[in-house]
Design an enzyme around this catalytic site. Sequence first.
Site: not given
Length: 248
Positions: A64, A68, A137, A140
């Site tokens: 995650e 991102d 989450n 990502e």
Amino acid sequence: MKKKNSQNPTSLKHLPQERIKDLSELIKKINVPFQNLVLLNSAFTHKSFLNETTIPYEDNERLEFLGDSVLNLVVSSYLFKKFPTHSEGQLSKIKSRVVSGAVLANIAISLEISQYLLLGKGERATGGATNRSNLENVLEALIGAIYLEIGIAAAADFILPHVEDIIENELHSYKDYQTALQEICQKKFKILPSYEILSEEGPDHNKIFRVKVQIKNVGEKIGLGNSKQKARQDAASKMLKSMKIRLK
């Protein structure tokens, strides 16, 4: 940096056949040629699940984190190339909307990927499969896994089709004369308008800028504003009016 479970790392032999079947189905759904099912499984493993299995899974928090950063890079690069006349402030405003939690959660919902998320019983019982934060989450983490497995180009191919409409909507949510003029010039004349700062007058707290916009073989207009960006917008607006084009 050591990974979790480094003494007994997850391997394909640890994955139950039913899980392998589910991950293979997921690969077809997202249309990404994944080979590393262990990595994909990690992207869909919530930390709450680790307490309820003896299999040495790794949760998706590290992926995650990576995803991102990849997401922000892909979107920033796309906006930078597509809108060469936009200011940093304009690009930041659009990007913040595109990478927001609500948008990412909606993409996850549209892809119907929450059913593949491994959750602890308590987390699932309290609505973890539809929790916005979990959806954001996992998307990502999936992006991070795609980047590690195939590369940045594949990550971009996965991300951009889901956000292009959102970017277009953001652009038309306010009157952006520069963008409109740029798009029209590219379409009609195959060139970009050029901007030149002619002068700036007045004290620092109350400056007036004069900016000229010019389109080769079409004409030029001069705009005024208390910032360079506002002067460019004013010039672009006047050019559009002279071309008898009005924004909705």
